[in-house]
Design a protein around this motif. Structure first.
Motif, PDB file in Angstrom:
ATOM      1  N   PHE A  78       0.821  -1.213   0.000  1.00 48.06           N
ATOM      2  CA  PHE A  78       0.000   0.000   0.000  1.00 48.06           C
ATOM      3  C   PHE A  78       0.858   1.268   0.000  1.00 48.06           C
ATOM      4  O   PHE A  78       0.692   2.142  -0.849  1.00 48.06           O
ATOM      5  N   GLU A  79       1.759   1.376   0.948  1.00 49.44           N
ATOM      6  CA  GLU A  79       2.559   2.603   1.052  1.00 49.44           C
ATOM      7  C   GLU A  79       3.453   2.841  -0.160  1.00 49.44           C
ATOM      8  O   GLU A  79       3.506   3.965  -0.658  1.00 49.44           O
ATOM      9  N   PRO A  80       4.157   1.821  -0.655  1.00 45.23           N
ATOM     10  CA  PRO A  80       4.963   2.078  -1.864  1.00 45.23           C
ATOM     11  C   PRO A  80       4.101   2.530  -3.051  1.00 45.23           C
ATOM     12  O   PRO A  80       4.514   3.412  -3.818  1.00 45.23           O
ATOM     13  N   LEU A  81       2.913   1.928  -3.204  1.00 46.81           N
ATOM     14  CA  LEU A  81       2.041   2.338  -4.316  1.00 46.81           C
ATOM     15  C   LEU A  81       1.501   3.749  -4.109  1.00 46.81           C
ATOM     16  O   LEU A  81       1.378   4.522  -5.064  1.00 46.81           O
ATOM     17  N   LEU A  82       1.181   4.080  -2.860  1.00 47.26           N
ATOM     18  CA  LEU A  82       0.703   5.443  -2.594  1.00 47.26           C
ATOM     19  C   LEU A  82       1.800   6.461  -2.897  1.00 47.26           C
ATOM     20  O   LEU A  82       1.546   7.500  -3.507  1.00 47.26           O
ATOM     21  N   ALA A  83       3.015   6.160  -2.510  1.00 47.59           N
ATOM     22  CA  ALA A  83       4.136   7.062  -2.809  1.00 47.59           C
ATOM     23  C   ALA A  83       4.333   7.191  -4.323  1.00 47.59           C
ATOM     24  O   ALA A  83       4.557   8.287  -4.837  1.00 47.59           O
ATOM     25  N   TYR A  84       4.240   6.063  -5.020  1.00 50.56           N
ATOM     26  CA  TYR A  84       4.349   6.060  -6.486  1.00 50.56           C
ATOM     27  C   TYR A  84       3.297   6.995  -7.089  1.00 50.56           C
ATOM     28  O   TYR A  84       3.602   7.842  -7.938  1.00 50.56           O
TER      29      TYR A  84
ATOM     30  N   VAL B 107       0.711  12.596  -9.483  1.00 46.44           N
ATOM     31  CA  VAL B 107      -0.544  13.355  -9.602  1.00 46.44           C
ATOM     32  C   VAL B 107      -0.403  14.681  -8.877  1.00 46.44           C
ATOM     33  O   VAL B 107       0.487  14.861  -8.056  1.00 46.44           O
ATOM     34  N   GLU B 108      -1.317  15.589  -9.199  1.00 41.87           N
ATOM     35  CA  GLU B 108      -1.259  16.911  -8.577  1.00 41.87           C
ATOM     36  C   GLU B 108      -1.964  16.940  -7.221  1.00 41.87           C
ATOM     37  O   GLU B 108      -1.561  17.658  -6.324  1.00 41.87           O
TER      38      GLU B 108
ATOM     39  N   ILE C  47      -6.196   6.332  -7.049  1.00 39.74           N
ATOM     40  CA  ILE C  47      -5.426   5.447  -7.944  1.00 39.74           C
ATOM     41  C   ILE C  47      -5.015   4.172  -7.209  1.00 39.74           C
ATOM     42  O   ILE C  47      -5.126   3.071  -7.746  1.00 39.74           O
ATOM     43  N   VAL C  48      -4.585   4.329  -5.977  1.00 38.69           N
ATOM     44  CA  VAL C  48      -4.201   3.144  -5.204  1.00 38.69           C
ATOM     45  C   VAL C  48      -5.425   2.261  -4.945  1.00 38.69           C
ATOM     46  O   VAL C  48      -5.359   1.030  -5.083  1.00 38.69           O
ATOM     47  N   ALA C  49      -6.536   2.876  -4.615  1.00 34.85           N
ATOM     48  CA  ALA C  49      -7.760   2.099  -4.377  1.00 34.85           C
ATOM     49  C   ALA C  49      -8.164   1.349  -5.642  1.00 34.85           C
ATOM     50  O   ALA C  49      -8.509   0.159  -5.585  1.00 34.85           O
ATOM     51  N   GLU C  50      -8.109   2.022  -6.782  1.00 37.34           N
ATOM     52  CA  GLU C  50      -8.463   1.371  -8.050  1.00 37.34           C
ATOM     53  C   GLU C  50      -7.474   0.254  -8.372  1.00 37.34           C
ATOM     54  O   GLU C  50      -7.870  -0.813  -8.861  1.00 37.34           O
ATOM     55  N   THR C  51      -6.216   0.466  -8.064  1.00 40.66           N
ATOM     56  CA  THR C  51      -5.200  -0.557  -8.311  1.00 40.66           C
ATOM     57  C   THR C  51      -5.497  -1.821  -7.500  1.00 40.66           C
ATOM     58  O   THR C  51      -5.467  -2.935  -8.026  1.00 40.66           O
ATOM     59  N   PHE C  52      -5.816  -1.651  -6.233  1.00 40.05           N
ATOM     60  CA  PHE C  52      -6.110  -2.829  -5.419  1.00 40.05           C
ATOM     61  C   PHE C  52      -7.447  -3.452  -5.795  1.00 40.05           C
ATOM     62  O   PHE C  52      -7.616  -4.668  -5.657  1.00 40.05           O
ATOM     63  N   LEU C  53      -8.362  -2.670  -6.297  1.00 40.48           N
ATOM     64  CA  LEU C  53      -9.615  -3.248  -6.790  1.00 40.48           C
ATOM     65  C   LEU C  53      -9.349  -4.156  -7.997  1.00 40.48           C
ATOM     66  O   LEU C  53      -9.870  -5.272  -8.076  1.00 40.48           O
ATOM     67  N   VAL C  54      -8.505  -3.665  -8.899  1.00 45.36           N
ATOM     68  CA  VAL C  54      -8.130  -4.481 -10.056  1.00 45.36           C
ATOM     69  C   VAL C  54      -7.396  -5.733  -9.580  1.00 45.36           C
ATOM     70  O   VAL C  54      -7.650  -6.837 -10.070  1.00 45.36           O
TER      71      VAL C  54
END
Length: 188
Positions: A19-25, A30-31, A39-46
Protein backbone atom coordinates in the motif's frame (compact mmCIF):
# COMPACT_ATOMS: atom_id res chain seq x y z
CA UNK A 1 -8.59 -23.56 5.84
CA UNK A 2 -10.76 -22.85 2.78
CA UNK A 3 -9.35 -21.49 -0.45
CA UNK A 4 -11.47 -18.33 -0.03
CA UNK A 5 -9.81 -17.62 3.30
CA UNK A 6 -6.36 -18.31 1.86
CA UNK A 7 -7.13 -16.00 -1.00
CA UNK A 8 -8.24 -13.24 1.40
CA UNK A 9 -5.20 -13.67 3.63
CA UNK A 10 -2.85 -13.50 0.65
CA UNK A 11 -4.56 -10.35 -0.57
CA UNK A 12 -4.28 -8.80 2.90
CA UNK A 13 -0.54 -9.55 2.96
CA UNK A 14 -0.06 -8.10 -0.51
CA UNK A 15 -2.08 -5.04 0.45
CA UNK A 16 -0.19 -4.46 3.70
CA UNK A 17 3.20 -4.86 2.04
CA UNK A 18 2.45 -2.70 -1.00
CA UNK A 19 0.00 0.00 0.00
CA UNK A 20 2.56 2.60 1.05
CA UNK A 21 4.96 2.08 -1.86
CA UNK A 22 2.04 2.34 -4.32
CA UNK A 23 0.70 5.44 -2.59
CA UNK A 24 4.14 7.06 -2.81
CA UNK A 25 4.35 6.06 -6.49
CA UNK A 26 0.95 7.66 -7.18
CA UNK A 27 1.66 10.78 -5.07
CA UNK A 28 4.71 11.55 -7.20
CA UNK A 29 2.63 11.39 -10.38
CA UNK A 30 -0.54 13.35 -9.60
CA UNK A 31 -1.26 16.91 -8.58
CA UNK A 32 -3.83 16.20 -5.85
CA UNK A 33 -3.22 13.75 -2.98
CA UNK A 34 -6.85 12.63 -3.22
CA UNK A 35 -6.18 11.46 -6.76
CA UNK A 36 -3.29 9.32 -5.50
CA UNK A 37 -5.56 7.64 -2.98
CA UNK A 38 -8.11 6.95 -5.72
CA UNK A 39 -5.43 5.45 -7.94
CA UNK A 40 -4.20 3.14 -5.20
CA UNK A 41 -7.76 2.10 -4.38
CA UNK A 42 -8.46 1.37 -8.05
CA UNK A 43 -5.20 -0.56 -8.31
CA UNK A 44 -6.11 -2.83 -5.42
CA UNK A 45 -9.62 -3.25 -6.79
CA UNK A 46 -8.13 -4.48 -10.06
CA UNK A 47 -5.75 -6.70 -8.08
CA UNK A 48 -8.68 -8.19 -6.18
CA UNK A 49 -10.64 -8.84 -9.35
CA UNK A 50 -7.63 -10.31 -11.15
CA UNK A 51 -6.10 -12.06 -8.20
CA UNK A 52 -5.92 -15.30 -10.20
CA UNK A 53 -3.34 -13.50 -12.40
CA UNK A 54 -1.34 -12.22 -9.44
CA UNK A 55 2.23 -13.57 -9.55
CA UNK A 56 4.06 -15.04 -6.54
CA UNK A 57 4.63 -12.58 -3.71
CA UNK A 58 8.24 -11.99 -4.65
CA UNK A 59 7.05 -10.49 -7.98
CA UNK A 60 3.70 -9.07 -6.98
CA UNK A 61 5.05 -5.58 -6.30
CA UNK A 62 6.13 -5.14 -9.90
CA UNK A 63 2.81 -6.50 -11.12
CA UNK A 64 0.95 -4.00 -8.89
CA UNK A 65 3.10 -1.18 -10.24
CA UNK A 66 2.12 -2.23 -13.75
CA UNK A 67 -1.56 -2.12 -12.78
CA UNK A 68 -1.08 1.25 -11.05
CA UNK A 69 0.67 2.58 -14.16
CA UNK A 70 -2.34 1.69 -16.33
CA UNK A 71 -4.78 3.12 -13.76
CA UNK A 72 -2.71 6.29 -13.68
CA UNK A 73 -2.76 6.50 -17.49
CA UNK A 74 -6.56 6.22 -17.43
CA UNK A 75 -6.65 8.93 -14.78
CA UNK A 76 -4.56 11.27 -16.94
CA UNK A 77 -6.68 10.54 -20.04
CA UNK A 78 -9.85 11.28 -18.07
CA UNK A 79 -8.31 14.51 -16.85
CA UNK A 80 -7.42 15.51 -20.41
CA UNK A 81 -11.00 14.77 -21.54
CA UNK A 82 -12.38 16.83 -18.65
CA UNK A 83 -10.04 19.66 -19.60
CA UNK A 84 -11.18 19.62 -23.23
CA UNK A 85 -14.82 19.54 -22.15
CA UNK A 86 -14.19 22.46 -19.82
CA UNK A 87 -12.54 24.40 -22.64
CA UNK A 88 -15.53 23.80 -24.91
CA UNK A 89 -17.97 24.87 -22.19
CA UNK A 90 -15.95 28.01 -21.44
CA UNK A 91 -15.87 28.84 -25.15
CA UNK A 92 -19.65 28.46 -25.42
CA UNK A 93 -20.13 30.51 -22.29
CA UNK A 94 -17.95 33.31 -23.66
CA UNK A 95 -19.82 33.35 -26.98
CA UNK A 96 -23.15 33.41 -25.13
CA UNK A 97 -21.95 36.41 -23.13
CA UNK A 98 -20.78 38.15 -26.27
CA UNK A 99 -24.41 39.01 -27.04
CA UNK A 100 -25.23 42.37 -25.51
CA UNK A 101 -27.75 41.51 -22.81
CA UNK A 102 -28.96 45.09 -22.81
CA UNK A 103 -30.19 44.81 -26.39
CA UNK A 104 -33.23 42.82 -25.31
CA UNK A 105 -34.04 44.77 -22.17
CA UNK A 106 -36.72 47.09 -23.59
CA UNK A 107 -38.62 44.20 -25.14
CA UNK A 108 -38.32 42.07 -22.02
CA UNK A 109 -39.49 44.91 -19.81
CA UNK A 110 -42.47 45.47 -22.07
CA UNK A 111 -43.40 41.79 -22.03
CA UNK A 112 -42.92 41.54 -18.26
CA UNK A 113 -45.08 44.61 -17.68
CA UNK A 114 -47.79 43.18 -19.93
CA UNK A 115 -47.57 39.80 -18.20
CA UNK A 116 -47.98 41.48 -14.84
CA UNK A 117 -51.26 42.98 -16.05
CA UNK A 118 -52.68 39.59 -17.03
CA UNK A 119 -54.56 37.40 -14.59
CA UNK A 120 -52.58 34.68 -12.84
CA UNK A 121 -53.81 31.78 -15.00
CA UNK A 122 -53.04 33.56 -18.28
CA UNK A 123 -49.61 34.58 -17.02
CA UNK A 124 -48.77 31.04 -15.88
CA UNK A 125 -50.01 29.53 -19.15
CA UNK A 126 -47.84 31.85 -21.19
CA UNK A 127 -44.77 31.47 -19.00
CA UNK A 128 -44.98 27.68 -18.90
CA UNK A 129 -45.44 27.55 -22.66
CA UNK A 130 -42.94 30.13 -23.87
CA UNK A 131 -40.40 30.43 -21.08
CA UNK A 132 -40.34 26.84 -19.85
CA UNK A 133 -40.95 25.36 -23.31
CA UNK A 134 -43.73 23.01 -22.22
CA UNK A 135 -46.26 21.63 -24.66
CA UNK A 136 -49.95 22.30 -23.97
CA UNK A 137 -50.45 18.70 -22.79
CA UNK A 138 -47.55 19.17 -20.35
CA UNK A 139 -48.95 22.51 -19.16
CA UNK A 140 -52.26 20.70 -18.63
CA UNK A 141 -50.54 18.27 -16.27
CA UNK A 142 -48.79 21.06 -14.36
CA UNK A 143 -51.96 23.12 -13.97
CA UNK A 144 -54.23 20.09 -13.56
CA UNK A 145 -56.38 21.15 -16.50
CA UNK A 146 -57.75 19.44 -19.59
CA UNK A 147 -55.31 19.76 -22.55
CA UNK A 148 -58.10 21.12 -24.78
CA UNK A 149 -58.87 23.75 -22.18
CA UNK A 150 -55.18 24.68 -22.04
CA UNK A 151 -55.07 25.19 -25.80
CA UNK A 152 -58.16 27.40 -25.72
CA UNK A 153 -56.96 29.41 -22.71
CA UNK A 154 -53.49 29.72 -24.22
CA UNK A 155 -54.92 31.15 -27.43
CA UNK A 156 -56.95 33.68 -25.47
CA UNK A 157 -54.02 34.54 -23.21
CA UNK A 158 -51.80 35.18 -26.22
CA UNK A 159 -54.43 37.48 -27.69
CA UNK A 160 -54.76 39.40 -24.42
CA UNK A 161 -50.99 39.74 -24.12
CA UNK A 162 -50.72 40.86 -27.73
CA UNK A 163 -53.36 43.52 -27.04
CA UNK A 164 -51.52 44.75 -23.96
CA UNK A 165 -48.20 44.96 -25.72
CA UNK A 166 -49.79 46.64 -28.69
CA UNK A 167 -51.14 49.41 -26.44
CA UNK A 168 -47.85 50.01 -24.65
CA UNK A 169 -45.63 50.96 -27.54
CA UNK A 170 -45.73 52.99 -30.68
CA UNK A 171 -46.35 51.61 -33.19
CA UNK A 172 -48.59 48.86 -31.82
CA UNK A 173 -47.08 45.44 -31.96
CA UNK A 174 -43.53 46.74 -31.56
CA UNK A 175 -42.37 43.51 -29.92
CA UNK A 176 -44.07 41.15 -32.26
CA UNK A 177 -40.84 39.21 -32.52
CA UNK A 178 -41.23 38.20 -28.90
CA UNK A 179 -44.85 37.21 -29.45
CA UNK A 180 -44.09 35.53 -32.72
CA UNK A 181 -42.29 32.72 -30.93
CA UNK A 182 -44.53 29.79 -31.56
CA UNK A 183 -45.47 27.32 -28.94
CA UNK A 184 -43.84 23.97 -29.44
CA UNK A 185 -45.82 21.49 -31.48
CA UNK A 186 -47.03 18.62 -29.40
CA UNK A 187 -45.18 15.39 -29.82
CA UNK A 188 -41.83 17.07 -30.55
Amino acid sequence: MSSGTEHEKRFQRVYAANFEPLLAYAMRRVEQPEDAADIVAETFLVAWRRSHEMPPEAEVRLWLHGVARRVLANHHRSGARRGRLGDRLRQRFRSALAVDPGSEVPELLTVRAALARLNEVDRELLMLTFWEGLEPREVAVVLELNPAAVRTRLSRARARLRDLIGHDLDPPGHVLDVMAVRALEEGR
